[in-house]
Design an enzyme around this catalytic site. Sequence first.
Site, mmCIF file in Angstrom:
data_model
loop_
_atom_site.group_PDB
_atom_site.id
_atom_site.type_symbol
_atom_site.label_atom_id
_atom_site.label_comp_id
_atom_site.label_asym_id
_atom_site.label_seq_id
_atom_site.Cartn_x
_atom_site.Cartn_y
_atom_site.Cartn_z
ATOM 1 N N ASN A 110 0.858 -1.188 0.000
ATOM 2 C CA ASN A 110 0.000 0.000 0.000
ATOM 3 C C ASN A 110 0.891 1.234 0.000
ATOM 4 O O ASN A 110 2.005 1.203 0.535
ATOM 5 C CB ASN A 110 -0.878 -0.005 1.257
ATOM 6 N N THR A 111 0.404 2.291 -0.589
ATOM 7 C CA THR A 111 1.139 3.541 -0.556
ATOM 8 C C THR A 111 0.336 4.576 0.222
ATOM 9 O O THR A 111 -0.882 4.655 0.100
ATOM 10 C CB THR A 111 1.479 4.039 -1.976
ATOM 11 N N HIS A 112 1.056 5.359 1.042
ATOM 12 C CA HIS A 112 0.392 6.311 1.934
ATOM 13 C C HIS A 112 1.113 7.653 1.868
ATOM 14 O O HIS A 112 2.346 7.694 1.897
ATOM 15 C CB HIS A 112 0.422 5.764 3.371
ATOM 16 N N ASP A 144 -0.611 -4.986 6.661
ATOM 17 C CA ASP A 144 -0.970 -5.938 7.724
ATOM 18 C C ASP A 144 -2.353 -5.553 8.245
ATOM 19 O O ASP A 144 -3.053 -4.739 7.621
ATOM 20 C CB ASP A 144 0.110 -5.995 8.817
ATOM 21 N N GLY A 146 -3.299 -3.696 10.651
ATOM 22 C CA GLY A 146 -3.466 -2.367 11.235
ATOM 23 C C GLY A 146 -3.740 -1.296 10.185
ATOM 24 O O GLY A 146 -3.840 -1.575 8.985
ATOM 25 N N ASP A 148 -2.177 1.377 8.285
ATOM 26 C CA ASP A 148 -0.893 1.922 7.840
ATOM 27 C C ASP A 148 0.255 1.550 8.772
ATOM 28 O O ASP A 148 1.145 2.363 9.050
ATOM 29 C CB ASP A 148 -0.990 3.457 7.694
HETATM 30 C C1 GRF Z 1 -2.471 8.871 -2.862
HETATM 31 O O1 GRF Z 1 -1.758 9.967 -2.296
HETATM 32 C C2 GRF Z 1 -2.601 7.734 -1.896
HETATM 33 O O2 GRF Z 1 -1.456 7.503 -1.142
HETATM 34 C C3 GRF Z 1 -3.715 8.257 -1.030
HETATM 35 O O3 GRF Z 1 -4.638 8.814 -1.941
HETATM 36 C C4 GRF Z 1 -3.927 9.246 -3.090
HETATM 37 C C5 GRF Z 1 -4.511 8.527 -4.273
HETATM 38 O O4 GRF Z 1 -4.186 9.177 -5.458
HETATM 39 N N1 GRF Z 1 -4.238 7.264 -0.171
HETATM 40 P P1 GRF Z 1 -4.562 8.579 -6.885
HETATM 41 O O5 GRF Z 1 -5.990 8.071 -6.819
HETATM 42 O O6 GRF Z 1 -3.582 7.490 -7.186
HETATM 43 O O7 GRF Z 1 -4.428 9.748 -7.814
#
Ligand code: GRF
Length: 198
Positions: A110-112, A144, A146, A148
């Site tokens: 996941n990216t945050h 996981d 939790g 993030d």
């Molecule tokens: C990203 O910054 C992601 O980490 C967050 O929402 C944004 C999604 O952007 N949860 P996109 O839909 O990929 O443009």
Amino acid sequence: MPTTVRLVVLISGAGTNLQALIEASADPAYGATIVAVGSDRPDVEGLVRAQLHGIETFVLPTADFEDRVDWDIALTETVSSFEPGLVVLAGFMKLTGPAFLGVFGGRTVNTHPSLLPSFPGLHGPRDALAYGVKVSGATLFVVDEGVDTGPIIAQVAVPVLDDDDEATLHERIKVSERAMLVDWVGRLARKILAGTAE
Ligand code: GRF
């Protein structure tokens, strides 16, 4: 021997991170191919981006299910049907549950938009601004149970400018976030292909 890792990408919105992955995976040397894009929301731009590239899509709104347990099971079954080697949550604003992690734990990233463990949750850039930090950024991590909290794979730092508001900070973070995501999903995929993934 497979030459590409099958990716399922889950989104909830604009899908600019998805778009970056679509563009990167056009190169066969990248090591990954997006086989499906799923969303918990209909009518989002990310779904259109996928469809424009001929990628299969599915939509599973939580409201269509009795509860989150049933939704999680449906999500698990649907994602499983595409037989992914790696699942990428790219702006997916729902928590995956025990059924999902039972099958895809360890191979879901996941990216945050914050430097975790600071500012987890739905409003990373807003919370970072409110706190007054001078550097924020983005984090790629293994999902996981939790919010993030999973093991961190990569981070990128982004300065907070004096005149930033939530939107400008988030947009600037997203530029670096997309580059990090593309870089590391490719690395992970190529490790899987080489049989050297942990
Ligand atoms: C990203 O910054 C992601 O980490 C967050 O929402 C944004 C999604 O952007 N949860 P996109 O839909 O990929 O443009």
